[in-house]
Scaffold this active site. Structure first.
Site, mmCIF file in Angstrom:
data_model
loop_
_atom_site.group_PDB
_atom_site.id
_atom_site.type_symbol
_atom_site.label_atom_id
_atom_site.label_comp_id
_atom_site.label_asym_id
_atom_site.label_seq_id
_atom_site.Cartn_x
_atom_site.Cartn_y
_atom_site.Cartn_z
ATOM 1 N N GLU A 236 0.867 -1.175 0.000
ATOM 2 C CA GLU A 236 0.000 0.000 0.000
ATOM 3 C C GLU A 236 0.900 1.220 0.000
ATOM 4 O O GLU A 236 1.602 1.493 0.979
ATOM 5 C CB GLU A 236 -0.924 -0.006 1.217
ATOM 6 C CG GLU A 236 -2.058 0.999 1.077
ATOM 7 C CD GLU A 236 -2.126 1.962 2.227
ATOM 8 O OE1 GLU A 236 -1.906 3.165 1.991
ATOM 9 O OE2 GLU A 236 -2.404 1.526 3.347
ATOM 10 N N CYS B 187 -1.784 8.476 3.783
ATOM 11 C CA CYS B 187 -1.635 8.061 2.389
ATOM 12 C C CYS B 187 -2.879 8.347 1.563
ATOM 13 O O CYS B 187 -2.789 8.685 0.373
ATOM 14 C CB CYS B 187 -1.292 6.581 2.314
ATOM 15 S SG CYS B 187 -2.493 5.512 3.142
#
Length: 499
Positions: A267, A301
């Site tokens: 990720e 993120c």
């Protein structure tokens, strides 16, 4: 497995932290042998949270050896045994909530709101993992063309899983990997970012120790790249690497993993758009955009990186956005009225300010000028930003808002897609049906209509496309990631073969 002892008294914060300052290898707390020390600092006031000794390469190899040695026994444990351990670990974490919240604030610099949010998501992950226990060794039968044959597919533990987590949401990003992996019969060697090593790894060590987890099943290493090199990527005992962090590091991990035929879940970074369509409620759009941009100082993120607004409502949006941002309080994250706390460290704060400097050099229009005080950075706002500006092409990881004008809804979607990243996105609109249709057109792993981009739900897939990663987290998806599939057939009666 030893019984869980409910604490009659929770240790005061400083005493509790002292118990977390060592590495956890094969069920034991051990000092790092590298002879190097590391001071974990509070990002706000630079006070020392803890001093730890870094583990060396030999200790990392020992952790993998212990995990490998313990894995078959752990995989053979009953569902009831695994559930018992996980429930006791959960109980420890619930009992120590106040200390955990304080440690999230002290190590990450997150506000009280952010810490509460992260803690709640982590609790949800652990509860989900308890239900995952029943996902392995349960056969699913499939039709077969052969007479008198049973065809079955099993999900089995992968073996040893490497977990590497970042500094921004270390507690939650740890629970979403570590607990499912163990629930599914795997062992784990975990490396939290050293800046947040206690909340990112050692709290789990203490919880599992108190819960009586078989030694070697969970190992948490406090170290850095100087000591480890690529050992976390190349160790032959590990079958899978779970990583959350930057795209450049993710590419390096992917390359090494490919050479060693290891599976990965990566990720990575994001350049997440928040698209405000021409029919949007401007007041609500502003509220969503501000929370979606400035939560945890923009250090997420999936945070909104670009705000793309239809020209029909652009001026109104900008005016109301700026007015509202001016009311945000920047300061001590331990103050419950603080909205924006510090950047994690001086290096990251320098990077944020370099983006500001570059934006000014490129002639971008600054409509709200922030300022820096140590690691505290108050919001900057740039408007009329071209989608190809350095600011719009970079993952900022800081409290810099940029607003891009789109002449139409169609152009807004095209601008949103004009990036190498594809983690998350938001669409703000009054037409929910059209919003859902446009959500499918945005090139991202996740798109949210009339909500922030940084959403996570335990029963939904979390992950990106393009340069934002490979693989998905979330209940049924992480079960697929952390297990191997095995086909077994049973021929009930003899067959006649052609030769």
């Amino acid at each position: 497995m030893q019984g869980y002892q409910h604490p009659s008294k929770i240790a005061p914060f400083d005493e509790w932290v002292t118990d977390l300052r060592k590495n956890f290898i094969n069920g034991e707390w051990v000092e790092g042998k590298s002879k190097r020390k590391y001071n974990i600092k509070d990002p706000y006031d630079h006070s020392n949270v803890a001093t730890i000794g870094l583990a060396n390469l030999e200790q990392i190899k020992d952790a993998y050896a212990s995990a490998k040695s313990s894995q078959k026994d752990w995989a053979k444990s009953t569902p009831e045994q695994r559930k018992e351990v996980l429930k006791k670990a959960l109980q420890y974490i619930e009992n120590h909530k106040e200390n955990i919240i304080q440690l999230i604030i002290r190590e990450t610099g997150g506000t009280i709101l952010k810490a509460e949010f992260e803690y709640a998501m982590a609790i949800g992950d652990i509860k989900d993992s308890i239900n995952m226990v029943d996902e392995i060794y349960v056969p699913k039968d499939y039709p077969t063309l052969s007479p008198n044959k049973v065809s079955r597919v099993y999900k089995l533990p992968l073996g040893v899983i490497t977990s590497i987590t970042p500094f921004n949401f270390p507690f939650n990003l740890g629970t979403r990997t570590v607990f499912p992996a163990i629930a599914l019969g795997n062992c784990v060697v975990h490396k939290p970012d050293i800046q947040v090593g206690l909340i990112g790894g050692q709290v789990f060590s203490k919880a599992f120790e108190e819960a009586g987890l078989l030694p070697g099943v969970y190992n948490s290493i406090l170290t850095d790249r100087q000591e480890s090199g690529d050992e976390f990527l190349t160790n032959p005992h590990s079958a899978f690497i779970s990583f959350t962090g930057s795209t450049p590091v993710g590419k390096h991990i992917g390359k090494i993993a490919g050479e060693h035929l290891k599976q990965v879940a990566l990720e990575l970074g994001g350049n997440n758009p928040l698209v405000v369509l021409g029919d949007a409620d401007v007041e609500q759009a502003v509220k969503i955009a501000i929370f979606s941009k400035f939560l945890h100082s923009g250090q997420i993120c999936a945070i909104t990186n670009r705000i793309i607004v239809h020209s029909d409502i652009y001026d109104e949006f900008v005016s109301k956005f700026v007015d509202r941002v001016k009311t945000l309080k920047v300061g001590d994250p331990k103050d419950p009225t603080t909205n924006i706390g510090p950047i994690i460290n001086e290096y990251q704060a320098d990077k944020v300010m370099n983006f500001v400097r570059k934006a000014k050099e490129e002639g971008l229009q600054e409509i709200l000028q922030g300022k820096r005080d140590g690691n505290l950075i108050s919001p900057f706002i740039f408007v009329d930003v071209p989608n190809d500006a350095t600011l719009a092409c970079s993952e900022l990881f800081g409290p810099i808002a940029q607003i891009i004008c789109a002449k139409s809804d169609e152009e807004a979607i095209a601008l949103a897609n004009n990036t190498e990243f594809g983690l998350s996105a938001s669409i703000i609109t009054s037409n929910l049906e059209r919003g859902e249709q446009l959500a499918l057109e945005i090139e991202s792993g996740m798109t949210h209509v009339n909500d922030i981009s940084a959403l996570a739900e335990g029963n939904a897939p979390f992950g990106g496309v393009k340069q934002s990663g490979i693989g998905r987290f979330g209940y049924e998806w992480v079960v697929e990631e952390f297990t191997t599939t095995k086909w077994v057939t049973i021929q009930k009666e003899p067959l006649d073969y052609p030769f």
